[in-house]
Design an enzyme around this catalytic site. Structure first.
Site, mmCIF file in Angstrom:
data_model
loop_
_atom_site.group_PDB
_atom_site.id
_atom_site.type_symbol
_atom_site.label_atom_id
_atom_site.label_comp_id
_atom_site.label_asym_id
_atom_site.label_seq_id
_atom_site.Cartn_x
_atom_site.Cartn_y
_atom_site.Cartn_z
ATOM 1 N N GLY A 33 1.029 -1.119 0.051
ATOM 2 C CA GLY A 33 0.019 0.228 -0.047
ATOM 3 C C GLY A 33 0.873 1.364 0.073
ATOM 4 N N ASN A 34 0.279 2.277 0.271
ATOM 5 C CA ASN A 34 0.973 3.555 0.340
ATOM 6 C C ASN A 34 0.386 4.538 1.414
ATOM 7 O OD1 ASN A 34 -1.081 5.475 -1.119
ATOM 8 N ND2 ASN A 34 -0.757 3.848 -2.716
ATOM 9 N N LYS A 35 0.895 5.677 1.685
ATOM 10 C CA LYS A 35 0.329 6.503 2.635
ATOM 11 C C LYS A 35 -0.627 7.563 2.318
ATOM 12 C CE LYS A 35 5.249 7.612 4.731
ATOM 13 N NZ LYS A 35 6.071 8.653 4.756
ATOM 14 N N SER A 36 -1.207 7.231 1.195
ATOM 15 C CA SER A 36 -2.275 8.505 0.845
ATOM 16 C C SER A 36 -3.604 8.023 1.794
ATOM 17 C CB SER A 36 -2.957 8.120 -0.510
ATOM 18 O OG SER A 36 -3.988 8.891 -0.910
ATOM 19 N N ALA A 100 -3.608 7.893 -5.200
ATOM 20 C CA ALA A 100 -2.138 7.492 -5.391
ATOM 21 C C ALA A 100 -2.232 5.899 -5.813
ATOM 22 C CB ALA A 100 -1.479 7.305 -3.954
#
Ligand code: CTP
Ligand code: CA
Length: 238
Positions: A33-36, A100
């Site tokens: 995943g990512n930090k969005s 993102a």
């Protein structure tokens, strides 16, 4: 009436907004995943709704709730986001890619949970490229001869060779979208994260036609309002 006119900048416009961060599965319980947080995308949806637009919000994972007045599609992966976005874009006046999107996904998804074992080597994750949805939207617009405004977002960091702005200008040219909303990410002066998950934002809105960049700062909603104003100007001018 001037005030009412201003508050309905996007009256009758169909606006597709993507938000949040995609999650690419590795096995039934794990993902990349990512930090969005989804906050900027949700602020854009609220701002476009307040400006009178019909909003379709296509959201991947978010830390915040989507606005009730938007039509919504919830997705997990980049491939799901792509399918939902390309389909919604068919009837849209504006598409804003605030999501993102994972650049890569694991090349295979394990059907069972990946286990750690002492008798075999630790696993290596192989990744493959995800399609670039923004580039596909631009190609689709050209192929279908659509009159549609396409807006990208970019989180950039500068380095020893180039500053964040020049990376952003190169990205705008490469993607072919009309506007690119750029923010500089990474540790701020106090060592705190500058953008992800925070309530405030500071951006530059770059135009492909070379019109001077528009600066906007403040809450994510204030930044969203600035983006909506630039979009409305563009729609008015075409
Ligand atoms: N984007 C997209 N599809 C992807 C990756 C990104 O549509 N597979 C969109 C994002 O939603 C954003 C814009 O492209 O609007 C720029 O994303 P960014 O990650 O900054 O650009 P990339 O081309 O992926 O470049 P980088 O290597 O810097 O990540
Ligand atoms: Ca990327």
């Amino acid at each position: 009436d001037q005030a009412a006119g201003r508050s309905q900048l996007l009256q009758g416009r169909r606006v597709v907004i993507t938000a949040g961060g995609t999650r690419e599965p590795l096995d039934p319980v794990r993902f990349l995943g990512n930090k969005s947080s989804g906050k900027q995308g949700v602020a854009l949806a609220e701002s476009a709704l307040a400006a009178g637009a019909e909003v379709i919000l296509i959201h991947a994972h978010m830390d915040v709730a989507p606005p009730r007045d938007a039509k919504q599609h919830s997705v997990d992966t980049a491939l799901e986001l792509r399918a939902a976005t390309l389909s919604a874009a068919a009837g849209a006046d504006v598409v804003i890619m605030a999501a993102a999107v994972a650049d890569f996904r694991p090349s295979t998804v394990s059907t069972g949970k990946i286990k750690k074992r002492d008798d075999v080597a630790d696993p290596v994750i192989k990744l493959v490229r995800n399609p670039d949805i923004l580039v596909e939207l631009v190609a689709h617009r050209a192929a279908q001869n659509l009159s549609q405004l396409i807006v990208g977002f970019a989180a950039e960091t500068g380095d020893d060779e180039h500053d964040a702005r020049s990376y952003a200008e190169a990205k705008l040219a490469r993607k072919g979208c009309d506007l690119l909303v750029v923010n500089e990410v990474g540790p701020g002066e106090t060592g705190q994260e500058k953008v992800f998950g925070r309530d405030g934002n500071q951006v530059e809105i770059l135009s492909r036609d070379g019109a001077g960049p528009v600066q906007a700062a403040g809450s994510k909603r204030q930044v969203a309002d600035a983006v909506v104003r630039v979009i409305a100007e563009r729609l008015g001018a075409t």
